[in-house]
Design an enzyme around this catalytic site. Structure first.
Site, PDB file in Angstrom:
ATOM      1  N   LYS A 194      -7.881   4.551  -6.598  1.00 47.02           N
ATOM      2  CA  LYS A 194      -6.922   3.467  -6.807  1.00 47.02           C
ATOM      3  C   LYS A 194      -7.284   2.705  -8.068  1.00 47.02           C
ATOM      4  O   LYS A 194      -8.437   2.311  -8.261  1.00 47.02           O
ATOM      5  CB  LYS A 194      -6.921   2.502  -5.613  1.00 47.02           C
ATOM      6  CG  LYS A 194      -6.162   1.196  -5.864  1.00 47.02           C
ATOM      7  CD  LYS A 194      -6.456   0.131  -4.817  1.00 47.02           C
ATOM      8  CE  LYS A 194      -5.915  -1.225  -5.235  1.00 47.02           C
ATOM      9  NZ  LYS A 194      -6.198  -2.294  -4.261  1.00 47.02           N
TER      10      LYS A 194
ATOM     11  N   TRP B 140       0.391   1.076  -1.283  1.00 48.66           N
ATOM     12  CA  TRP B 140       1.124  -0.038  -0.671  1.00 48.66           C
ATOM     13  C   TRP B 140       0.533  -1.413  -1.012  1.00 48.66           C
ATOM     14  O   TRP B 140       0.653  -2.352  -0.232  1.00 48.66           O
ATOM     15  CB  TRP B 140       1.211   0.127   0.854  1.00 48.66           C
ATOM     16  CG  TRP B 140       1.613   1.486   1.283  1.00 48.66           C
ATOM     17  CD1 TRP B 140       2.844   2.071   1.139  1.00 48.66           C
ATOM     18  CD2 TRP B 140       0.793   2.474   1.931  1.00 48.66           C
ATOM     19  NE1 TRP B 140       2.840   3.350   1.644  1.00 48.66           N
ATOM     20  CE2 TRP B 140       1.585   3.621   2.133  1.00 48.66           C
ATOM     21  CE3 TRP B 140      -0.532   2.496   2.344  1.00 48.66           C
ATOM     22  CZ2 TRP B 140       1.103   4.779   2.740  1.00 48.66           C
ATOM     23  CZ3 TRP B 140      -1.020   3.643   2.939  1.00 48.66           C
ATOM     24  CH2 TRP B 140      -0.212   4.768   3.135  1.00 48.66           C
ATOM     25  N   HIS B 141      -0.075  -1.524  -2.164  1.00 51.82           N
ATOM     26  CA  HIS B 141      -0.691  -2.790  -2.560  1.00 51.82           C
ATOM     27  C   HIS B 141       0.123  -3.502  -3.645  1.00 51.82           C
ATOM     28  O   HIS B 141      -0.443  -4.196  -4.496  1.00 51.82           O
ATOM     29  CB  HIS B 141      -2.131  -2.561  -3.045  1.00 51.82           C
ATOM     30  CG  HIS B 141      -3.052  -2.063  -1.977  1.00 51.82           C
ATOM     31  ND1 HIS B 141      -4.343  -1.631  -2.227  1.00 51.82           N
ATOM     32  CD2 HIS B 141      -2.874  -1.931  -0.641  1.00 51.82           C
ATOM     33  CE1 HIS B 141      -4.911  -1.245  -1.095  1.00 51.82           C
ATOM     34  NE2 HIS B 141      -4.038  -1.410  -0.124  1.00 51.82           N
ATOM     35  N   TYR B 142       1.423  -3.316  -3.629  1.00 50.92           N
ATOM     36  CA  TYR B 142       2.278  -3.970  -4.625  1.00 50.92           C
ATOM     37  C   TYR B 142       2.242  -5.486  -4.440  1.00 50.92           C
ATOM     38  O   TYR B 142       2.070  -5.995  -3.333  1.00 50.92           O
ATOM     39  CB  TYR B 142       3.711  -3.440  -4.553  1.00 50.92           C
ATOM     40  CG  TYR B 142       4.261  -3.240  -3.164  1.00 50.92           C
ATOM     41  CD1 TYR B 142       4.788  -4.296  -2.441  1.00 50.92           C
ATOM     42  CD2 TYR B 142       4.250  -1.986  -2.558  1.00 50.92           C
ATOM     43  CE1 TYR B 142       5.289  -4.126  -1.160  1.00 50.92           C
ATOM     44  CE2 TYR B 142       4.751  -1.803  -1.279  1.00 50.92           C
ATOM     45  CZ  TYR B 142       5.270  -2.876  -0.590  1.00 50.92           C
ATOM     46  OH  TYR B 142       5.758  -2.708   0.688  1.00 50.92           O
TER      47      TYR B 142
END
Length: 598
Positions: free
Chosen positions: A431, A532-534
């Site tokens: 990531k 999914w870390h927007y």
């Protein structure tokens, strides 16, 4: 306010009936809980939105049917925020989804992938695709992202806390408040142990042991899954709420914020929402200058609701005939998603399921994590699944713009014909930390149920691509470490055979030429997915101030990840839950002073 679903004292029952009831309650309650189950919603203050009785108007909203705080979004931040504010003030918490407590796909680690694959309208996750072509999900359930994520719990760095200007003492106290209730030490298995040893073997050091803190090197973090594999979500933080001052409505979809525009500045006075039957309702704040509407709908929901309510670029609002309350050019701008790229590591037999437990925190601008065993179960092979699936954006050799419905159908057909051993193994995740590539969120219509138009512009900044290349090179070294080869017990010939078969399943492969920068650039672009870390879209200093109050509007605040300029730590859920508690405590302290017992 009357309690809903409270139990009355029952008459004596026969022993066999008592035992049946006990077993039923134990099934509903998590193993570490001993509190009674008041109803299918667990807490007596939770009820369906259709039971709500709306006041006729703002002017008619008296003390009994108005609230000190209306919180829109019962998610990762909204639940701890509501629990905290309810200690002293009346709170209405509105959640568009249902409850997680009896949902097996949400509750159990072994079903993690199935929630993400559920594309139905009642799913706890709502599918969306960015214009980049990367498939994604957003939460639609009480507890928010804590109900559909991989469970890893790790605090933000001290640098992040100082950068946003938070009170470090209260931050640590707020983290501890969350950790005491729902965070656990992971059950460390062979895959995670091999991953930890491999990280250290390739120089991601030192080993910092088990810790919640964000430290360079390799660490084992917390998890919201207990030792029985049961998930504990932000919804359980509502257990600390004052039941006499909190009302939680589920299936309550807020359509817009109501404003009073008669003064010098617009002020929020309530919200308009619809229930599960499609009927409209309105809820209002008390006539008190300190009462507030607080948006906690996440990095997509909060900017979307501001736009639908008339706060945003005037030219864009006029396209949808939305009356402008405040011409605000920055709403929805500079939204960011941390790109992730992943390598599949095959094993020569079944491997224990594990989600994120170990993290490699490098000084090179990326993080390494790992998961295992979710591709091998029968339901995973036969249907959509989250860890290795083109359907929802995980692990695909298909470049983003080519992830079409036809490609997805072909993938599903091919997958059914593959031998089970192809799916034995796990994944190494890379990531990007703090990407410089930024995007935007815009409306496509005025229906709040529809996802807005979202562009993340993955790797549009060259530095992001450079860091991805270095990350993939390090992942390759991790996979080739003796600790992984000893665990997988797959020789080179068998590895190549499995990987070649896996091409049909859209499982990505280690690039053949890791010294070829051009090759790795293409690999990063073609295999980019989301973790999914927007975040962003309501940035501090542009849309909200340093107390998260919306600039130019009175009695309106945003408390969630849309205010972040970067994703905190390796995984943000710890800090977002802490933020809900922290902001609630700050509000109480400001209103009550020393009388605030937080």
């Amino acid at each position: 306010m009357a309690l809903v679903g409270a139990t009355a004292t029952a008459p004596p029952l026969k022993l066999c009936v008592s035992l049946l009831l006990l077993l039923y309650c134990l099934r509903l309650l998590s193993p570490c809980q001993g509190k009674p189950n008041y109803s299918e919603y667990r807490y007596p203050f939770i009820r369906k939105a259709s039971t709500f009785s709306s006041p006729l108007s703002f002017s008619s909203s008296g003390v009994n049917n108005a609230y000190d705080y209306i919180i829109v979004g019962g998610g990762t931040a909204g639940c701890p925020l509501a629990a905290t504010l309810s200690q002293n003030f009346s709170v209405l918490l509105l959640e568009r989804g249902g409850v997680p407590f009896a949902n097996a796909n949400v509750s159990f680690l072994e079903n993690f992938h199935l929630t993400l694959a559920d594309l139905s309208k009642t799913s706890a996750s709502q599918f969306f695709s960015s214009t980049d072509g990367v498939l994604n999900s957003r939460a639609r359930v009480l507890g928010g992202g804590t109900c559909i994520n991989a469970g890893f719990y790790s605090r933000a760095s001290t640098e992040f806390i100082r950068k946003v200007g938070w009170d470090e003492k209260l931050v640590n106290k707020s983290y501890a408040w969350v950790e005491k209730q729902i965070v656990h030490r992971p059950d460390f298995g062979p895959w995670q142990r091999a991953f930890k040893d491999s990280l250290l073997d390739v120089g991601v050091s030192p080993f910092n042991g088990f810790t919640y803190d964000h430290l360079y090197g390799t660490k084992v973090g917390g998890t919201i899954f207990d030792r029985y594999g049961r998930r504990h979500t932000a919804a359980e933080l509502l257990a600390t709420a004052n039941p006499h001052k909190l009302t939680v409505l589920i299936y309550a979809t807020v359509q817009k914020i109501a404003f009073d525009t008669r003064g010098k500045r617009p002020k929020a006075v309530g919200v308009i929402f619809k229930d599960e039957k499609g009927n409209g309702h309105q809820a209002f704040l008390k006539s008190n200058l300190q009462s507030e509407v607080i948006l906690s709908s996440g990095a997509i929901g909060s900017p979307q609701l501001l736009l639908l309510s008339g706060i945003g670029p005037k030219a864009d609002l006029e396209k949808f005939n939305i009356s402008t309350v405040l011409d605000q050019e920055f709403v929805g701008k500079d939204i960011v998603d941390n790109p992730m790229n992943t390598i599949f590591v095959p094993t020569n037999g079944p491997i224990q399921q594990s989600l994120i437990q170990t993290a490699g925190i490098t000084e090179l601008g990326f993080y390494l994590e790992s998961s295992s065993g979710f591709g091998q179960s029968t339901d995973s092979i036969r249907c959509h699944h989250g860890i290795m699936s083109a359907e929802i954006g995980q692990l695909s050799t298909i470049p983003p713009k080519q992830r079409t419905p036809e490609a997805i159908q072909a993938y599903t057909r091919n997958k059914r014909n593959l031998p089970h051993e192809v799916f034995h193994g796990g994944f190494i995740l890379e990531k990007l930390a703090n990407p410089l590539s930024k995007g935007e969120l815009r409306l496509i219509n005025t229906n709040v149920d529809d996802n807005p138009l979202i562009t993340f512009n993955y790797f549009s900044h060259p530095y992001d691509l450079e860091r991805c290349i270095e990350g993939i090179r390090l992942v390759t070294k991790v996979v080739q470490s003796k600790y992984f080869t000893e665990l997988t017990r797959v020789d080179k010939q068998t590895t190549e055979k499995l990987l070649n078969i896996s091409v049909k399943a859209n499982v990505n492969l280690i690039p053949k030429h890791t010294n070829d920068t051009k090759c790795l650039k293409q690999f990063c672009r073609d295999t980019v997915i989301t973790i999914w870390h927007y975040h962003g879209g309501c940035h501090v200093g542009k849309v909200v101030d340093h107390e998260n109050k919306v600039l130019g509007i009175d009695q309106l605040r945003v408390v969630d990840g849309s205010a972040f300029s970067e994703s905190p730590g390796t995984n943000p859920q710890a800090t977002v839950m802490m933020m809900g508690r922290y902001m609630g405590a700050k509000i109480l302290r400001k209103r009550l002073g020393r009388a605030a017992a937080v």
